[in-house]
Design a protein around this motif. Structure first.
Motif, PDB file in Angstrom:
ATOM      1  N   ASP A  31       2.901   4.252   7.693  1.00 29.18           N
ATOM      2  CA  ASP A  31       2.207   3.833   8.742  1.00 29.18           C
ATOM      3  C   ASP A  31       1.104   4.101   8.601  1.00 29.18           C
ATOM      4  OD1 ASP A  31       2.444   7.389  10.013  1.00 29.18           O
ATOM      5  OD2 ASP A  31       1.734   6.176   8.121  1.00 29.18           O
ATOM      6  N   TYR A  32       1.064   3.438   7.429  1.00 29.54           N
ATOM      7  CA  TYR A  32      -0.694   3.268   7.425  1.00 29.54           C
ATOM      8  C   TYR A  32      -0.760   1.848   6.441  1.00 29.54           C
ATOM      9  CZ  TYR A  32      -5.234   3.259   5.417  1.00 29.54           C
ATOM     10  OH  TYR A  32      -7.169   3.607   4.555  1.00 29.54           O
ATOM     11  N   ARG A  51      -2.943   1.108  11.341  1.00 26.47           N
ATOM     12  CA  ARG A  51      -1.822   1.721  12.184  1.00 26.47           C
ATOM     13  C   ARG A  51      -1.165   1.190  12.443  1.00 26.47           C
ATOM     14  NH1 ARG A  51      -4.109   7.686  13.265  1.00 26.47           N
ATOM     15  NH2 ARG A  51      -2.106   8.055  14.091  1.00 26.47           N
ATOM     16  N   LYS A  93       1.676   3.138   3.266  1.00 23.63           N
ATOM     17  CA  LYS A  93       2.189   4.297   2.934  1.00 23.63           C
ATOM     18  C   LYS A  93       2.873   5.647   4.317  1.00 23.63           C
ATOM     19  CE  LYS A  93      -1.652   8.462   1.984  1.00 23.63           C
ATOM     20  NZ  LYS A  93      -1.417   8.869   3.764  1.00 23.63           N
ATOM     21  N   GLY A  94       3.307   6.107   3.290  1.00 25.14           N
ATOM     22  CA  GLY A  94       4.823   6.443   4.212  1.00 25.14           C
ATOM     23  C   GLY A  94       3.948   8.132   4.431  1.00 25.14           C
ATOM     24  N   SER A  95       4.289   8.277   6.237  1.00 27.22           N
ATOM     25  CA  SER A  95       3.561   9.707   7.241  1.00 27.22           C
ATOM     26  C   SER A  95       4.606  11.234   6.774  1.00 27.22           C
ATOM     27  CB  SER A  95       3.871   9.381   8.137  1.00 27.22           C
ATOM     28  OG  SER A  95       4.673   9.185   8.283  1.00 27.22           O
ATOM     29  N   GLY A  96       5.718  10.724   5.975  1.00 24.86           N
ATOM     30  CA  GLY A  96       6.823  11.651   5.389  1.00 24.86           C
ATOM     31  C   GLY A  96       6.170  12.348   4.139  1.00 24.86           C
ATOM     32  N   GLY A  97       6.301  14.056   4.163  1.00 25.51           N
ATOM     33  CA  GLY A  97       6.516  14.022   3.239  1.00 25.51           C
ATOM     34  C   GLY A  97       5.661  14.408   2.364  1.00 25.51           C
ATOM     35  N   SER A  98       4.808  14.792   1.131  1.00 24.67           N
ATOM     36  CA  SER A  98       3.963  14.518   0.295  1.00 24.67           C
ATOM     37  C   SER A  98       3.702  13.482  -0.196  1.00 24.67           C
ATOM     38  CB  SER A  98       3.907  15.824  -0.387  1.00 24.67           C
ATOM     39  OG  SER A  98       4.999  15.211  -1.814  1.00 24.67           O
ATOM     40  N   GLN A  99       4.045  12.670   0.570  1.00 23.45           N
ATOM     41  CA  GLN A  99       3.745  11.189  -0.152  1.00 23.45           C
ATOM     42  C   GLN A  99       2.475  11.049   0.053  1.00 23.45           C
ATOM     43  OE1 GLN A  99       5.039   9.525  -2.615  1.00 23.45           O
ATOM     44  NE2 GLN A  99       7.071   9.449  -2.200  1.00 23.45           N
ATOM     45  N   GLY A 100       1.579  10.865  -1.540  1.00 31.83           N
ATOM     46  CA  GLY A 100       0.117  10.299  -1.406  1.00 31.83           C
ATOM     47  C   GLY A 100       0.167   8.867  -1.412  1.00 31.83           C
ATOM     48  N   ASN A 101       0.654   8.610  -2.387  1.00 30.23           N
ATOM     49  CA  ASN A 101       0.004   7.142  -3.508  1.00 30.23           C
ATOM     50  C   ASN A 101       0.723   6.066  -2.200  1.00 30.23           C
ATOM     51  OD1 ASN A 101       3.285   7.942  -3.821  1.00 30.23           O
ATOM     52  ND2 ASN A 101       3.536   6.105  -3.770  1.00 30.23           N
ATOM     53  N   LEU A 102      -0.456   4.780  -2.561  1.00 33.55           N
ATOM     54  CA  LEU A 102       0.140   3.946  -1.670  1.00 33.55           C
ATOM     55  C   LEU A 102       1.145   2.944  -2.240  1.00 33.55           C
ATOM     56  CD1 LEU A 102      -3.518   2.426  -1.199  1.00 33.55           C
ATOM     57  CD2 LEU A 102      -1.845   3.196   0.246  1.00 33.55           C
ATOM     58  N   PHE A 104       1.968  -0.744  -2.874  1.00 33.58           N
ATOM     59  CA  PHE A 104       1.210  -2.074  -2.964  1.00 33.58           C
ATOM     60  C   PHE A 104       2.282  -3.456  -3.280  1.00 33.58           C
ATOM     61  CE2 PHE A 104      -3.012  -1.118  -3.358  1.00 33.58           C
ATOM     62  CZ  PHE A 104      -3.489  -0.349  -3.992  1.00 33.58           C
ATOM     63  N   GLY A 105       1.623  -4.041  -2.962  1.00 35.34           N
ATOM     64  CA  GLY A 105       2.976  -5.353  -2.830  1.00 35.34           C
ATOM     65  C   GLY A 105       2.425  -6.385  -4.568  1.00 35.34           C
TER      66      GLY A 105
ATOM     67  N   TYR B  33      -5.480   9.398  -8.042  1.00 33.88           N
ATOM     68  CA  TYR B  33      -4.111   9.014  -8.196  1.00 33.88           C
ATOM     69  C   TYR B  33      -4.002   7.958  -9.761  1.00 33.88           C
ATOM     70  CZ  TYR B  33      -4.045   9.812  -3.143  1.00 33.88           C
ATOM     71  OH  TYR B  33      -4.323   9.980  -1.898  1.00 33.88           O
ATOM     72  N   TYR B  35      -3.043   4.649 -11.124  1.00 31.36           N
ATOM     73  CA  TYR B  35      -2.109   3.794 -10.918  1.00 31.36           C
ATOM     74  C   TYR B  35      -1.638   3.219 -12.316  1.00 31.36           C
ATOM     75  CZ  TYR B  35      -2.118   4.684  -5.854  1.00 31.36           C
ATOM     76  OH  TYR B  35      -2.202   4.486  -4.669  1.00 31.36           O
ATOM     77  N   PHE B  45       2.320   2.709  -8.959  1.00 33.05           N
ATOM     78  CA  PHE B  45       1.872   4.402  -8.973  1.00 33.05           C
ATOM     79  C   PHE B  45       2.536   5.532  -9.914  1.00 33.05           C
ATOM     80  CE2 PHE B  45       1.075   8.196  -7.477  1.00 33.05           C
ATOM     81  CZ  PHE B  45       2.381   9.244  -7.547  1.00 33.05           C
ATOM     82  N   TYR B  48       0.313  11.438  -8.542  1.00 33.42           N
ATOM     83  CA  TYR B  48      -1.183  11.298  -8.043  1.00 33.42           C
ATOM     84  C   TYR B  48      -1.121  13.929  -7.910  1.00 33.42           C
ATOM     85  CZ  TYR B  48      -1.054  13.135  -2.851  1.00 33.42           C
ATOM     86  OH  TYR B  48      -1.198  14.596  -1.362  1.00 33.42           O
ATOM     87  N   GLY B  99      -2.030  13.180   0.755  1.00 29.58           N
ATOM     88  CA  GLY B  99      -1.371  13.475   1.876  1.00 29.58           C
ATOM     89  C   GLY B  99      -0.784  13.036   3.324  1.00 29.58           C
ATOM     90  N   THR B 100      -0.514  12.875   3.942  1.00 32.90           N
ATOM     91  CA  THR B 100      -0.426  12.439   5.283  1.00 32.90           C
ATOM     92  C   THR B 100      -1.852  11.648   5.510  1.00 32.90           C
ATOM     93  OG1 THR B 100      -0.016  14.043   6.609  1.00 32.90           O
ATOM     94  CG2 THR B 100       2.096  13.147   5.361  1.00 32.90           C
ATOM     95  N   TYR B 102      -5.139   9.080   6.188  1.00 28.52           N
ATOM     96  CA  TYR B 102      -5.156   8.202   6.247  1.00 28.52           C
ATOM     97  C   TYR B 102      -6.626   7.879   5.256  1.00 28.52           C
ATOM     98  CZ  TYR B 102      -1.861   8.374   9.892  1.00 28.52           C
ATOM     99  OH  TYR B 102      -0.646   8.607  10.494  1.00 28.52           O
ATOM    100  N   GLN B 105      -8.391   5.233  -0.846  1.00 20.22           N
ATOM    101  CA  GLN B 105      -8.934   5.271  -1.872  1.00 20.22           C
ATOM    102  C   GLN B 105      -9.727   4.652  -2.418  1.00 20.22           C
ATOM    103  OE1 GLN B 105      -5.232   6.072  -3.379  1.00 20.22           O
ATOM    104  NE2 GLN B 105      -3.948   6.758  -2.296  1.00 20.22           N
TER     105      GLN B 105
END
Lengths: 114, 116
Positions: A31-32, A51, A93-102, A104-105, B33, B35, B45, B48, B99-100, B102, B105
């Protein structure tokens, strides 16, 4: 498993032209969606981000178009300049859980010819 | 203010040696982070850190890779028994929070690692 697919790998545009780079994603939890610009020998720098609650975002000559149903987004660079020559990365980047990383393509190397 | 700094900027090592790469994040940024950027590839990645929480190590490619973050600030990425396929640019980034959110970085200039 590549979650963000970017094309083209390289792009040559004449000065004043429009540069278009496309990305597609698979995970609907994303969602980002930022775009990063990287010059040789430097780290990536945030260029513009969106977004999924909007279909377009414009900042100066840079525009992101977002198609949620198609799970695609693109970067348009209007009036491209030689100084825009760089590698561009889309990311998600996702909105759920603890994922903070991006995620990338693989990047698009843009060359703008004078 | 100062951005993210990384050292060394270049590192050449022999296969089988251990290397340590350092990252100084922007002051006050709680998220950090790592990478990896290989030639012609996007950014992959690795790990983190968010505040005092256990790090997310899900991106580390093997147990030869490890990272620490001391005092919630400086981080060190260690690669043991380096292999030629470890040759890449290692990039560090930090954000105000992770985290979630925006939050942007901010990336450092990277360390270019060459394993001979």
């Amino acid at each position: 498993q590549q979650q963000v697919k970017q094309s083209p790998q390289s792009l040559i545009v004449q000065k004043g032209g429009i540069s278009i780079i496309n990305c597609a994603y698979e995970n609907t939890a994303f969602d980002y969606f930022p775009w990063y610009q990287q010059f040789p020998g430097k780290g990536p720098a945030l260029l513009i981000a969106i977004r999924p609650d909007v279909s377009e975002k414009k900042e100066g000559r840079f525009t992101i178009s977002f198609n949620k149903s198609a799970k695609q987004f693109s970067l348009h660079i209007m009036d491209s300049q030689p100084g825009d020559s760089a590698t561009y990365f889309c990311a998600a980047k996702g909105s759920g859980g603890s994922q903070g990383n991006l995620i990338f393509g693989k990047g698009t190397k843009l060359s703008v010819k004078p | 203010g100062a951005g993210v700094s990384q050292s060394p900027s270049n590192k050449v090592t022999e296969k089988g040696k251990d290397v340590e790469l350092r990252c100084d994040p922007i002051s006050g940024h709680t998220a950090l982070y790592w990478y990896r950027q290989s030639l012609g590839q996007g950014l992959e990645f690795l790990i983190y850190f968010q505040g005092n929480s256990a790090p997310d190590k899900s991106g580390l490619p093997s147990d030869r890779f490890s990272a620490e973050r001391t005092g919630g600030s400086v981080s060190t990425l260690t690669i043991q028994r380096t292999q030629q396929e470890d040759s890449a640019v290692y990039l560090c980034a930090s954000s105000l929070v992770g985290g979630t959110g925006y939050n942007e970085q901010f990336f450092g200039p990277g360390t270019r690692l060459t394993v001979l």
